[in-house]
Write an enzyme that holds these catalytic residues in place. Structure first.
Site, PDB file in Angstrom:
ATOM      1  N   ASP A 167       0.866  -1.175   0.000  1.00  0.00           N
ATOM      2  CA  ASP A 167       0.000   0.000   0.000  1.00  0.00           C
ATOM      3  C   ASP A 167       0.907   1.231   0.000  1.00  0.00           C
ATOM      4  O   ASP A 167       1.526   1.543   1.019  1.00  0.00           O
ATOM      5  CB  ASP A 167      -0.898   0.024   1.247  1.00  0.00           C
ATOM      6  CG  ASP A 167      -1.989  -1.046   1.195  1.00  0.00           C
ATOM      7  OD1 ASP A 167      -1.779  -2.062   0.499  1.00  0.00           O
ATOM      8  OD2 ASP A 167      -3.033  -0.868   1.855  1.00  0.00           O
ATOM      9  N   LYS A 235      -6.861   3.147  -3.420  1.00  0.00           N
ATOM     10  CA  LYS A 235      -7.294   3.130  -2.023  1.00  0.00           C
ATOM     11  C   LYS A 235      -7.520   4.563  -1.573  1.00  0.00           C
ATOM     12  O   LYS A 235      -6.764   5.460  -1.935  1.00  0.00           O
ATOM     13  CB  LYS A 235      -6.204   2.443  -1.194  1.00  0.00           C
ATOM     14  CG  LYS A 235      -6.386   2.473   0.312  1.00  0.00           C
ATOM     15  CD  LYS A 235      -5.298   1.639   1.002  1.00  0.00           C
ATOM     16  CE  LYS A 235      -5.272   1.872   2.497  1.00  0.00           C
ATOM     17  NZ  LYS A 235      -4.205   1.130   3.180  1.00  0.00           N
ATOM     18  N   LYS A 271     -10.277   0.150  -2.630  1.00  0.00           N
ATOM     19  CA  LYS A 271     -10.231  -0.110  -1.192  1.00  0.00           C
ATOM     20  C   LYS A 271     -10.500   1.168  -0.414  1.00  0.00           C
ATOM     21  O   LYS A 271      -9.638   2.030  -0.339  1.00  0.00           O
ATOM     22  CB  LYS A 271      -8.859  -0.679  -0.813  1.00  0.00           C
ATOM     23  CG  LYS A 271      -8.660  -0.858   0.701  1.00  0.00           C
ATOM     24  CD  LYS A 271      -7.302  -1.446   1.033  1.00  0.00           C
ATOM     25  CE  LYS A 271      -7.066  -1.444   2.541  1.00  0.00           C
ATOM     26  NZ  LYS A 271      -5.729  -1.920   2.906  1.00  0.00           N
TER      27      LYS A 271
END
Lengths: 335, 318
Positions: A167, A235, A271
């Site tokens: 991430d 995300k 996400k």
């Protein structure tokens, strides 16, 4: 509607080539990217907020609710991202991921455990050879304020530690001041740093930190820029900035991945992370995924929740459905 | 109609009617279900002996008909506040309870009118009932910093230790308020629960909920932290089973199960056993259960029923 094609990890070297082809230019520059990103249609702010408010009123009951709870659990990236994290805390989180509810072995497991890069190996060891992924945050999370060599070393370190997913945070300063090519190049470079020696590659989630992007238009542009640079997932947030994930922001991102697949044939995951605490919240997201992006995204492969407390509430609701009595926080593990 | 109150026909005043709502987490929401039910006055003169089913008087109002989800939200609110309320000093809790009595005194006339309508009492008896309810708050307020001395103990042990048992609140308590005594009885079940630091979710008397709604307004304006008392109006038989089986409720007071329509308190006690709740049974046996005489001076049992005992060992020095 185009056929579903699983996202094939593009060879990193070709990300720029693909982008040039898509934009129809011979060389990527800030000006080219700016023209393309600012040519995207603007987001109707009032319309987007009204749409999510409308979708939020859907009532999900009985068997649908049971399905939604189990699906939501299986989509969770169980997260601990605190300065005070210890190997012991990560191991206990992993134990919770392996057996979310000791009173019911049929409870599905979350998709991944999300930790800081230095604890990725601890998490991998604790999870053993279970299919639960280890996600690690990298690139000077959460601020992203570090030099490029440091960010790449951070990423490689996490991949070497056994992370299945990385991430990364984008450089919001560069994005907001219009240095799009820098953001693009960073994502491409981090993507190549995700490669392992055996030729496979860790999945790359790109955190846009929408709380700092100020407008939905900027969220849409950042989404397209990340997808253009080869992100596997986009995300919303680090969870360290308020507001974190919100429904309208996620709606804009879901529209982006839907339209991106129309445009390129490549499916990208989404996400939302941060601020999703209750089953009701999670249900609203699932309804939105189904209505905006489509049922193809309703799997842990394409949609994730970045959360820690959410699992507890989902388990309470699951117990309520199973026993017929309201449950309480004494009956789930504390984080 | 007296001539002084007559208004000219050209200037009629619109009646301002009250919306009777729930009291959850310090706020006054409508029921999530959107339902209401009509509440009627008891026929005057028959006194408190008029039981459920004799509600033939004037329409007093439409009261929110709470649902299981309102009760669920109330438990969440009570759970969130119980640590803070239990952690307050006993002295502070006593002051807060006394404050309730002070604020009630200021609204005694309104309460007396509502109690008279709800229970079919004469004005004089209703006023006396309200005065007794106010005094009941004062009585329990005084116990806040004395309870530990009376039910706590310094235990003799065979070793060089102080061994001290002290009471602590059990946590979240569900209360089925008495069906007949709409204010004095209600006070007599709430005050002993919260004085020791518990938080509670109360199902008000089904046929006489209006004094309870007013008491909620009094609690909201008298330093009782929001969530310590949550009051749900509605059908007792509909909501009580959900609280009895609720895993996050630590105790249940079944006093109001006596005379409640369609409520079998034995079933509720069985459901409560699921998570080992403390249960305070109604007086009487089986279907003969009845409401106690609320005018009598209380004893400690309503307080001690909702306490846990914490015992600590401390080395004894010289």
């Amino acid at each position: 509607m185009t056929t579903v094609r699983p996202s094939v990890a593009q060879p990193p070297a070709s990300a720029s080539t693909t982008a040039r082809d898509l934009l129809g230019v011979s060389r990527l520059t800030d000006a080219v990217l700016r023209r393309w990103l600012h040519g995207l249609p603007g987001v109707d702010q009032v319309g987007a907020e009204a749409r999510v408010a409308g979708l939020g009123t859907r009532s999900i009951k009985t068997t649908s609710k049971a399905w939604a709870i189990d699906t939501a659990i299986s989509m969770i990236d169980l997260t601990t991202l605190e300065g005070a994290d210890t190997p012991g805390k990560v191991r206990s989180l992993c134990a919770k991921a392996l057996v979310p509810d000791p009173t019911d072995p049929a409870t599905p497991r979350p998709a991944a455990v999300c930790v800081y890069g230095d604890l990725a190996s601890t998490a991998r060891n604790a999870l053993g050879d279970s299919p639960i992924h280890v996600a690690a945050v990298a690139t000077a999370f959460p601020s992203g304020r570090a030099s490029m060599p440091v960010k790449l070393a951070d990423t490689r370190d996490a991949v070497d530690g056994g992370a299945d997913e990385i991430d990364m945070v984008i450089d919001r300063g560069a994005f907001l001041s219009g240095r799009y090519l820098q953001v693009f190049d960073e994502i491409v470079a981090v993507k190549s740093a995700c490669a392992r020696s055996d030729g496979t590659s860790a999945h790359l989630k790109v955190i846009l930190e929408t709380g700092e992007l100020a407008t939905y238009d900027a969220v849409r542009r950042a989404s397209y820029l990340a997808m253009l640079a080869g992100a596997d997932f986009i995300k919303t947030s680090t969870g360290k900035i308020a507001p974190a994930a919100t429904l309208p922001v996620t709606l804009v991102m879901l529209e982006a991945v839907r339209d991106w697949r129309e445009l390129t044939g490549t499916q990208i995951g989404v996400k939302p992370a941060g601020g999703i605490r209750t089953t009701k919240d999670a249900m609203k997201y699932l309804v939105m995924v189904n209505e905006i992006a489509g049922p193809d995204w309703l799997t842990p492969e394409w949609f994730r929740f970045g959360a820690s407390g959410l699992l507890g509430d989902l388990l309470l609701q699951r117990q309520k459905l199973a026993t017929g009595a309201y449950s309480g926080p004494d009956y789930v593990t504390i984080d | 109609m007296s001539p002084t109150t007559a208004t000219p026909a050209a200037d009629p005043r619109l009646e301002v009617r009250k919306t009777y709502k729930l009291y959850v987490n310090g706020a006054f929401p409508r029921s999530e279900s959107g339902r209401v039910y009509a509440v009627h006055a008891a026929s005057r003169g028959r006194g408190a002996a008029a039981g459920a089913g004799s509600r033939t008087g004037a329409l007093l109002g439409n009261v929110a008909q709470g649902s299981r989800k309102d009760a669920r939200d109330a438990v969440v609110a009570a759970r969130a506040v119980v640590a803070g309320w239990a952690g307050a000093t006993a002295y502070n809790r006593g002051q807060v309870l006394y404050r309730v009595a002070e604020v009630m005194q200021g609204r005694a006339a309104q309460l007396a009118a509502e109690v008279a309508d709800a229970e079919g009492l004469t004005a004089a008896r209703a006023a006396a009932t309200v005065a007794a309810a106010i005094d009941r708050w004062v009585w329990y307020a005084g116990w806040s910093d004395k309870l530990a001395q009376v039910v706590g103990n310094l235990n003799p042990v065979a070793g060089p230790y102080f061994n001290i048992s002290a009471p602590s609140p059990t946590g979240v308590v569900a209360i089925l308020a008495p069906q007949r005594s709409s204010l004095l009885g209600l006070t007599s079940v709430i005050a002993p629960v919260i004085v020791s630091g518990n938080a509670c979710v109360v199902i008000a008397s089904q046929d006489r909920p209006i004094p309870a709604v007013t008491l909620a307004e009094i609690l909201a304006t008298s330093d009782v932290p929001g969530g310590v008392v949550n009051l749900i109006t509605g059908h007792t038989a509909e909501i009580a089973p959900w609280l009895a089986s609720h895993r996050d409720v630590n105790a249940i007071d079944l006093t109001g199960a006596a005379d409640a329509t369609g409520v079998d308190w034995g079933t509720l006690e069985a459901a409560a056993a699921d998570n080992l709740k403390r249960v305070l049974r109604p007086e009487g046996v089986g279907s003969q259960a009845q409401e106690p005489d609320w005018s009598a001076t209380p004893d400690l049992h309503r307080m001690t029923a909702f306490l846990e005992t914490k015992t600590v060992w401390h080395p004894k020095g010289r």
